[in-house]
Design an enzyme around this catalytic site. Structure first.
Site, PDB file in Angstrom:
ATOM      1  N   HIS A  97       0.789  -1.235   0.000  1.00 14.12           N
ATOM      2  CA  HIS A  97       0.000   0.000   0.000  1.00 14.12           C
ATOM      3  C   HIS A  97       0.813   1.271   0.000  1.00 14.12           C
ATOM      4  O   HIS A  97       0.244   2.354   0.184  1.00 14.12           O
ATOM      5  CB  HIS A  97      -0.914   0.047   1.221  1.00 14.12           C
ATOM      6  CG  HIS A  97      -1.984  -0.978   1.240  1.00 14.12           C
ATOM      7  ND1 HIS A  97      -3.245  -0.764   0.727  1.00 14.12           N
ATOM      8  CD2 HIS A  97      -1.982  -2.248   1.697  1.00 14.12           C
ATOM      9  CE1 HIS A  97      -3.979  -1.844   0.892  1.00 14.12           C
ATOM     10  NE2 HIS A  97      -3.234  -2.771   1.473  1.00 14.12           N
ATOM     11  N   LYS A 128      -7.850  14.042   4.392  1.00 12.04           N
ATOM     12  CA  LYS A 128      -6.999  12.854   4.339  1.00 12.04           C
ATOM     13  C   LYS A 128      -5.973  13.022   5.445  1.00 12.04           C
ATOM     14  O   LYS A 128      -5.897  14.094   6.058  1.00 12.04           O
ATOM     15  CB  LYS A 128      -6.296  12.737   2.987  1.00 12.04           C
ATOM     16  CG  LYS A 128      -5.628  14.067   2.547  1.00 12.04           C
ATOM     17  CD  LYS A 128      -5.012  13.987   1.158  1.00 12.04           C
ATOM     18  CE  LYS A 128      -5.984  14.122   0.030  1.00 12.04           C
ATOM     19  NZ  LYS A 128      -6.226  12.909  -0.728  1.00 12.04           N
ATOM     20  N   ARG A 129      -5.184  11.986   5.727  1.00 17.37           N
ATOM     21  CA  ARG A 129      -4.130  12.159   6.715  1.00 17.37           C
ATOM     22  C   ARG A 129      -3.238  13.334   6.320  1.00 17.37           C
ATOM     23  O   ARG A 129      -3.047  13.614   5.142  1.00 17.37           O
ATOM     24  CB  ARG A 129      -3.300  10.877   6.838  1.00 17.37           C
ATOM     25  CG  ARG A 129      -4.004   9.785   7.615  1.00 17.37           C
ATOM     26  CD  ARG A 129      -4.290  10.201   9.046  1.00 17.37           C
ATOM     27  NE  ARG A 129      -3.059  10.242   9.819  1.00 17.37           N
ATOM     28  CZ  ARG A 129      -2.706   9.317  10.710  1.00 17.37           C
ATOM     29  NH1 ARG A 129      -3.503   8.297  10.968  1.00 17.37           N
ATOM     30  NH2 ARG A 129      -1.569   9.413  11.379  1.00 17.37           N
ATOM     31  N   LYS A 164       1.308  14.428   0.706  1.00 18.04           N
ATOM     32  CA  LYS A 164      -0.049  14.722   0.236  1.00 18.04           C
ATOM     33  C   LYS A 164      -0.225  16.211  -0.055  1.00 18.04           C
ATOM     34  O   LYS A 164      -1.217  16.643  -0.635  1.00 18.04           O
ATOM     35  CB  LYS A 164      -1.077  14.247   1.266  1.00 18.04           C
ATOM     36  CG  LYS A 164      -1.077  12.727   1.428  1.00 18.04           C
ATOM     37  CD  LYS A 164      -2.093  12.280   2.478  1.00 18.04           C
ATOM     38  CE  LYS A 164      -2.020  10.808   2.819  1.00 18.04           C
ATOM     39  NZ  LYS A 164      -2.726   9.933   1.854  1.00 18.04           N
ATOM     40  N   THR A 191      -8.242   6.749  -2.028  1.00 20.53           N
ATOM     41  CA  THR A 191      -9.606   6.245  -2.160  1.00 20.53           C
ATOM     42  C   THR A 191     -10.597   7.377  -1.899  1.00 20.53           C
ATOM     43  O   THR A 191     -11.746   7.322  -2.342  1.00 20.53           O
ATOM     44  CB  THR A 191      -9.874   5.081  -1.180  1.00 20.53           C
ATOM     45  OG1 THR A 191      -9.336   5.426   0.098  1.00 20.53           O
ATOM     46  CG2 THR A 191      -9.241   3.796  -1.660  1.00 20.53           C
ATOM     47  N   LYS A 225     -14.342   8.592  -3.611  1.00 25.06           N
ATOM     48  CA  LYS A 225     -15.573   8.945  -2.889  1.00 25.06           C
ATOM     49  C   LYS A 225     -16.123  10.277  -3.378  1.00 25.06           C
ATOM     50  O   LYS A 225     -17.329  10.449  -3.561  1.00 25.06           O
ATOM     51  CB  LYS A 225     -15.299   8.997  -1.373  1.00 25.06           C
ATOM     52  CG  LYS A 225     -14.977   7.629  -0.791  1.00 25.06           C
ATOM     53  CD  LYS A 225     -14.330   7.692   0.586  1.00 25.06           C
ATOM     54  CE  LYS A 225     -13.630   6.356   0.878  1.00 25.06           C
ATOM     55  NZ  LYS A 225     -12.656   6.423   1.972  1.00 25.06           N
TER      56      LYS A 225
HETATM   57  C1  26W Z   1       4.351   0.851   9.753  1.00 22.33           C
HETATM   58  C2  26W Z   1       3.594   2.117   9.737  1.00 22.33           C
HETATM   59  C3  26W Z   1       2.636   2.150   8.622  1.00 22.33           C
HETATM   60  C4  26W Z   1       1.283   2.101   8.896  1.00 22.33           C
HETATM   61  C5  26W Z   1       0.381   2.137   7.866  1.00 22.33           C
HETATM   62  C6  26W Z   1       3.063   2.237   7.327  1.00 22.33           C
HETATM   63  C7  26W Z   1       2.165   2.269   6.303  1.00 22.33           C
HETATM   64  C8  26W Z   1       0.820   2.214   6.570  1.00 22.33           C
HETATM   65  C9  26W Z   1      -0.179   2.208   5.445  1.00 22.33           C
HETATM   66  C10 26W Z   1       0.313   1.274   4.368  1.00 22.33           C
HETATM   67  C11 26W Z   1      -0.461   3.553   4.927  1.00 22.33           C
HETATM   68  C12 26W Z   1      -1.713   3.608   4.105  1.00 22.33           C
HETATM   69  O1  26W Z   1      -2.796   3.729   4.632  1.00 22.33           O
HETATM   70  N1  26W Z   1      -1.569   3.571   2.776  1.00 22.33           N
HETATM   71  C13 26W Z   1      -2.662   3.942   1.916  1.00 22.33           C
HETATM   72  O2  26W Z   1      -3.369   2.800   1.482  1.00 22.33           O
HETATM   73  C14 26W Z   1      -4.514   3.163   0.721  1.00 22.33           C
HETATM   74  C15 26W Z   1      -5.290   1.910   0.417  1.00 22.33           C
HETATM   75  O3  26W Z   1      -4.604   1.111  -0.481  1.00 22.33           O
HETATM   76  C16 26W Z   1      -4.101   3.915  -0.538  1.00 22.33           C
HETATM   77  O4  26W Z   1      -5.248   4.324  -1.205  1.00 22.33           O
HETATM   78  C17 26W Z   1      -3.254   5.128  -0.169  1.00 22.33           C
HETATM   79  O5  26W Z   1      -2.755   5.737  -1.335  1.00 22.33           O
HETATM   80  C18 26W Z   1      -2.108   4.712   0.728  1.00 22.33           C
HETATM   81  O6  26W Z   1      -1.407   5.858   1.202  1.00 22.33           O
END
Ligand code: 26W
Length: 850
Positions: free
Chosen positions: A370, A565-566, A571, A675, A679
């Protein structure tokens, strides 16, 4: 046996299952009285919410049971979605809509003098996720249930979800999210579904019948207990399960410590054990090597695999059948310890040989990536691993040895390049201390690895994992993300939903490709007028929500321009903020521009990771800019800027349907998919965005004239790297230069001089890592184009908005899930019939009576 006549009658009229408004009202009143020992005229709003939730739950239980039985009786392959995050939001409206009983519920409450909205509003969000990855998991559960694919979501029942964000003096503060404070009527505790999870200890090695054996002994033990939440497919036939694990101490306290008089120590052990499921880590993109996080990962993987294996063994003895019965999807690397845990179970507990166990493991597991952010890649220090999971470390070393032996054949000549390739793909990073690279483990141990948008998958193959692609070209796949139209249109935007259904019928709800039929209505004046009216009503509703939720007053007659968004540098919320400064200057300096400028409201929302300094400063900067602009009499009727505190699923459901302009402006090549972009499109907003993530595909679907793309592309950004300076762009643009001056001179923070020095220094003097200034001019111009269109040719803007809805069908998570099911999981729908006939609970009880 009970008298047949009575039982049938009891059941047909059962207030706990019948779907008439009368039965619902009766059941509600009974819950109100009997669950809470309450005088029903003196209950609290919370009590009424709980009674309604229990009334709805009564109507779910039978079908939930039946789904499980049908799926098992047919030996249907199950999908197991392992995710450390499920960002579910509220359950009630979604559950009622998916069961198709909203009219009856509304009617029942009305008959008792309540409104549905006031009760629905009591429910706290289940915020068990950070952002995109967690919300995607939630949308996937909805689609799997709707498509009748037997599936379980597996995760952790955090006592505290994502923190509540407070804004004070423009700064973010975090407060614990005690979402379970009043209990959770949507969960069923399963005290009988509990597994022991081991940590620490040591590995004993011995031989038995000529075979090498390993035994993990002297471990610390923790119990994982299941809590189940129903996932109701649209139409209410299939009800799947979200099973969340909660950590319980094996013993409430150590009797030994207690007897020795150390009561505190005795209780401390219990508390330490149960810490595992206390709190969700609030980081996305920034990986932190915390022991507790590794414990969480192993804890939920161990419980989930034990549960999956138990279910399998109830009906099968031949392990070759396992991959035909179970598809396990790893949501990012967070559950990737599953590779080693499944090997451990198959070899140490089930007695399989390595090669057979390995084939089964690979055939069962799939891994979704992701993120392309290198700082998000999980690596665990080998010493930490060794202490916590010694047997798994051995297994990982063995996997790596065998893998590297196989991999060298792809890089045979011993030159520097090939040696480097081998070093990169090794599961063990040869650093000091050594690290275990979880992405490498997941890739080697799965049969499929996928990216989440077309561009992202290409970047994965070509830049992140090119060596793995050489070795395993067949493993890489794309699965463009999607969102569920049930929550994000049907429930969140009832006005637009009925307009669409009136125009093209209700099939779009389960077949979003039908939305394309709306194209024909884009130029139908009557439809266009109604469409615009719905948007306006949604703006009024959102205005109402914001006033109530965070005392923000917005003008529904202004354009709603939204970035939610975050908060993250990549971003580029700051790109948006700098453009707002450009607009502000122009309105102040250019009378002609000012006089023709129509009101715009800029809305920001999102949480920053608590330790992410620059993201937190961006929030403060946005708030500082907002304060100056909103209080400047020269612009305040034209420009409004608000940071909406505590953005969450429920806020999204209110704000997204009201939005005109959707901001999707990440640095190209860094947003895996996005995503939120989908929406907004589904709810008729126009996108302004870079060619990043799924924006690429959004533009493809709706056409470049209906999607406002700007900025450097991913390869142009790559080409800029190394010799880029923001000043090249600042110096050649007077408006941008003076905006930068304004910021540097503390114009927006006269009371806190220097507050943004560090942030501005990083961007202006340290290379602008995210290329804000490379894109700012193009962004500003493109943005102005949309404003002009809205103000000078609203009917054309409106037509484009309709076309966005019409072309959003691809982005239904139903499409995504069908692709996973066919191309990765080999899972098929398993139809569950809807129970309409009389059913006797009492007869059931007699049947099972001992
Ligand atoms: C280890 C810390 C950590 C925690 C969460 C690293 C990375 C994450 C996630 C992978 C971050 C995340 O939410 N990624 C998002 O995933 C969405 C669903 O696929 C995508 O639409 C977003 O672009 C992506 O940033």
């Amino acid at each position: 046996m009970p008298n047949k006549k009575t039982t049938d009658k009891t059941v047909v009229n059962s207030v706990r299952s019948a779907r008439t408004s009368k039965a619902i009202a009766q059941d509600f009143a009974e819950h109100l009285k009997y669950d809470a020992d309450a005088d029903i005229f003196h209950t609290t709003q919370e009590g009424r919410y709980e009674a309604l939730a229990n009334t709805i739950r009564d109507r779910i239980v039978h079908q939930w049971n039946k789904s499980r039985k049908t799926q098992r009786a047919k030996n249907a392959k199950h999908v197991y979605y392992l995710s450390l995050e499920f960002l579910m939001g509220r359950a009630m409206t979604n559950n009622i809509n998916n069961m198709g009983i909203m009219d009856q519920v509304t009617e029942a409450l009305k008959s008792l003098g309540y409104t549905y909205e006031e009760l629905a509003d009591v429910e706290p969000d289940a915020g068990l996720g950070n952002g995109g990855l967690g919300r995607l998991a939630a949308c996937f559960l909805d689609s799997m249930a709707t498509l009748e694919i037997p599936s379980y979501g597996y995760g952790i029942r955090y006592n505290y979800g994502i923190f509540k964000q407070l804004i004070s003096n423009g700064y973010q503060f975090e407060q614990p999210d005690n979402w379970l404070r009043y209990g959770n009527p949507w969960e069923i505790p399963r005290s009988d579904v509990a597994y022991t999870v081991n940590f620490g200890g040591k590995v004993q090695h011995f031989r038995e019948n000529g075979r090498e054996m390993y035994k993990w002994v002297d471990t610390d033990k923790i119990i994982g207990m299941a809590y189940d939440m129903p996932i109701i497919g649209y139409g209410g036939t299939t009800v799947n399960t979200l099973r969340l694990w909660s950590a319980k101490a094996v013993e409430d306290f150590s009797f030994q410590d207690f007897n020795e008089g150390d009561y505190t120590q005795a209780v401390r052990d219990k508390v330490t054990a149960e810490n595992i499921s206390q709190v969700l880590y609030p980081n996305d993109t920034q990986y932190l090597g915390k022991v507790l996080r590794l414990k969480q990962q192993y804890f939920f993987v161990a419980c989930s695999l034990a549960d999956i294996v138990r279910r399998f063994k109830r009906k099968f003895t031949d392990w070759k059948e396992f991959p035909n019965q179970a598809a396990i999807q790893l949501n990012d690397t967070h559950p990737s310890i599953a590779v080693a845990e499944l090997m451990r179970i198959l070899i140490d507990e089930e007695g399989l040989e390595w090669d057979e166990a390995w084939e089964i493991t690979k055939a069962t597991l799939g891994y979704t990536n992701h993120t392309l952010m290198p700082e998000a890649l999980e690596k665990w220090p080998v010493p930490m691993f060794e202490e916590l999971l010694p047997r798994h470390l051995q297994i990982i070393y063995e996997i790596n040895n065998r893998f590297l032996k196989f991999a060298v054949s792809f890089f045979p000549t011993a030159n520097a390049e090939n040696l480097n390739a081998i070093r990169k793909i090794s599961i063990i990073e040869e650093s000091n201390p050594k690290n275990i690279r979880m992405a490498n483990l997941a890739i080697v141990g799965s049969h499929a690895i996928n990216g989440v948008a077309a561009l992202h998958t290409e970047l994965l193959k070509n830049y992140m994992f090119p060596e793995f692609r050489t070795i395993y070209p067949e493993k890489f796949q794309n699965k463009t993300n999607g969102i569920t139209p049930r929550r994000w249109l049907l429930s969140a935007n009832p006005g637009l939903s009925s307009l669409i259904t009136d125009a093209i019928g209700p099939q779009w709800i389960t077949d979003a490709s039908q939305l394309s039929k709306l194209s024909a209505f884009a130029t139908d004046p009557a439809f266009a007028e109604k469409f615009a009216k719905v948007k306006y009503e949604n703006k009024k509703n959102a205005a109402h929500f914001l006033q109530k939720d965070c005392s923000i007053i917005v003008n529904p007659d202004s354009i709603f321009d939204v970035q939610v968004k975050r908060i993250h540098e990549y971003k580029r919320q700051l790109l948006n903020a700098f453009n707002i400064v450009l607009l502000y200057q122009k309105i102040k300096n250019d009378a002609a521009f000012a006089s023709s400028f129509k009101p715009v409201t800029f809305l920001f929302g999102g949480k920053s990771a608590p330790g992410y300094v620059n993201a937190k400063l961006s929030i403060k900067l946005i708030n500082s800019i907002a304060t100056v602009i909103n209080n400047d009499p020269a612009v305040k009727d034209k420009l409004r800027v608000h940071f909406m505190p505590n953005y969450r699923v429920t806020m999204a459901e209110s704000v997204i349907p009201a939005t005109n302009i959707s901001e999707q402006i990440s640095t190209a090549g860094l947003e895996a998919s996005g995503t939120g972009n989908m929406k907004f499109m589904l709810n008729g907003a126009l996108t302004i965005g870079t060619l990043d993530g799924a924006n690429v595909e959004i533009q493809e679907e709706v056409g470049p004239e209906n999607c406002y793309i700007f900025g450097h592309t991913e390869d142009q950004i790559a080409a800029l790297k190394g010799h880029y300076s923001p000043w090249d762009f600042i110096n050649r643009d007077d408006e941008i230069r003076s905006a930068v001056e304004l910021l540097r001179r503390d114009f927006f923070n006269i009371n806190e001089p220097g507050a943004f020095d560090a942030l501005l220094h990083e961007i202006l003097d340290c290379g602008d890592r995210f290329f804000i200034f490379a894109d700012l001019r193009m962004y500003a111009d493109r943005h102005q184009e949309i404003l002009d269109l809205y103000n000078n040719n609203f009917s054309d803007f409106n037509r484009k908005a309709i076309l966005n809805v019409a072309c959003s069908g691809k982005f239904s998570s139903d499409r995504t899930i069908k692709e996973y099911a066919e191309q990765i999981w080999g899972a098929k729908p398993c139809h569950v019939t809807l129970n309409t006939s009389a059913h006797s609970v009492l007869a059931d009880a007699h049947k099972h009576a001992k």
